[in-house]
Design a protein around this motif. Structure first.
Motif, short mmCIF file in Angstrom:
data_model
loop_
_atom_site.label_atom_id
_atom_site.label_comp_id
_atom_site.label_asym_id
_atom_site.label_seq_id
_atom_site.Cartn_x
_atom_site.Cartn_y
_atom_site.Cartn_z
N LYS A 225 -7.85 11.16 7.40
CA LYS A 225 -8.10 10.48 6.13
C LYS A 225 -6.99 10.81 5.14
N ASP A 226 -6.79 9.91 4.20
CA ASP A 226 -5.81 10.13 3.15
C ASP A 226 -6.14 9.19 2.00
N ALA A 227 -5.37 9.29 0.93
CA ALA A 227 -5.61 8.43 -0.23
C ALA A 227 -4.33 8.30 -1.04
N THR A 228 -4.26 7.24 -1.82
CA THR A 228 -3.13 7.03 -2.73
C THR A 228 -3.63 6.19 -3.89
N ILE A 229 -2.78 6.01 -4.89
CA ILE A 229 -3.22 5.27 -6.07
C ILE A 229 -3.03 3.76 -5.87
N PHE A 230 -3.82 3.00 -6.58
CA PHE A 230 -3.75 1.53 -6.55
C PHE A 230 -2.54 1.10 -7.38
N GLN A 231 -1.65 0.32 -6.77
CA GLN A 231 -0.44 -0.12 -7.45
C GLN A 231 -0.21 -1.61 -7.18
#
Length: 303
Positions: A225-231
């Motif tokens: 799993k991972d995550a990043t910001i909405f761009q």
């Protein structure tokens, strides 16, 4: 009573045949099917088992089929399935008609408007598709990939959540050298506009089959799993591709470490701990037996 026994036998024949087909190593289901057909000697039982097993096998193995006009290939997965034998190719906005048992694409048709994502979703999907294409070309020379919208494809603008799926498949079949291998990775990306975050979930699977004077199979699975910001679409695509690149490279490194330690871990627990000569086999110095290197070579994977 005799009729009931006969029916039970027929049912069990189908179930056993279906099991063998579904558990065929990557790229070998046609060989298994040919032998099963001969052993069963029952066309009805074989055909019923094949009609059930082949679609499930094809979709779970992310097989890719050449288009009738030889203009490219289409992936067969549950994520781009429109009907039991129709699969969307969003990159070309076409639908492939597939014969599951023969594993061929028989014809193509244009997509209907309702089968495609909205222009807003397509911005994100196309940007991600372009980045994944570049990554796969670098890491999997014989690989194929695609990006599908599996939730919220009708979203017309900012304010709603949606979900994309990245599918990567690389197969290297070399039956003349008694080995076949496959890489399958599936990445679910949830675009959560309400919290301005992207949640990324990955499922990776490596399979290899060596059958020269024996039968050795590898079936390794991994989840992450991972995550990043909405761009913006292009920035999201770059971030997601970097996440995928990082986790897949990390998984390959862990595989290499695991298999290089086989003599000191797995084989230590076997009943016969050493060969008759009581001399440890030189796994580290023998390229022929380094499974990870063979897998990478067969799949054309560069670390």
């Amino acid at each position: 009573m005799a009729e009931e026994d006969c029916e039970l036998n027929e049912k069990r024949k189908r179930e056993i045949a279906k099991w063998f087909l579904l558990n065929s190593p990557a790229g070998e289901i046609q060989y298994i099917a040919k032998d099963l057909r001969s052993v069963l000697n029952d066309e009805k039982a074989y055909n019923e088992a094949a009609l059930e097993a082949f679609p499930l096998y094809n979709k779970s193995h992310f097989i890719c089929l050449e288009l009738p006009d030889r203009s490219g290939e289409v992936l067969v997965t549950s994520y781009n399935e429109l009907d039991e034998n129709e699969f969307l190719d969003p990159r070309t906005a076409q639908v492939a008609i597939v014969d599951h048992v023969k594993q061929v694409c028989t014809e193509m048709r244009p997509t209907a408007d309702e089968e495609l994502s909205s222009p807003y979703i397509e911005e994100f999907r196309c940007a991600l598709d372009a980045e994944i294409l570049k990554y796969v070309a670098e890491a999997y020379p014989k690989g194929i990939c695609s990006v599908y919208c599996v939730k919220g494809k009708d979203v017309e603008g900012p304010g709603s959540n949606f979900e994309l799926v990245v599918v990567i498949s690389a197969v290297r079949n070399s039956p003349q050298n008694f080995c076949n291998g496959s890489w399958r990775s599936l990445w679910n990306i949830e675009f959560k506009e309400d919290v301005q975050m992207l949640e990324v979930r990955g499922e990776l699977q490596v399979g290899a089959h060596y059958f020269e004077e024996g039968n050795v199979q590898l079936d390794a699975k991994h989840e992450c799993k991972d995550a990043t910001i909405f761009q913006a679409p292009d920035d999201c695509a770059i971030s997601i591709a970097n996440i995928i690149r990082h986790h897949e490279a990390q998984y390959l490194e862990s595989l290499e470490a695991s298999y290089s330690n086989l003599p000191d871990t797995t084989f230590k627990d076997l009943r016969r701990k050493l060969p008759v000569t009581r001399t440890l086999f030189p796994w580290h110095n023998t390229l022929q037996f380094n499974l990870t290197r063979d897998i990478q070579k067969e799949l054309g994977i560069d670390k």
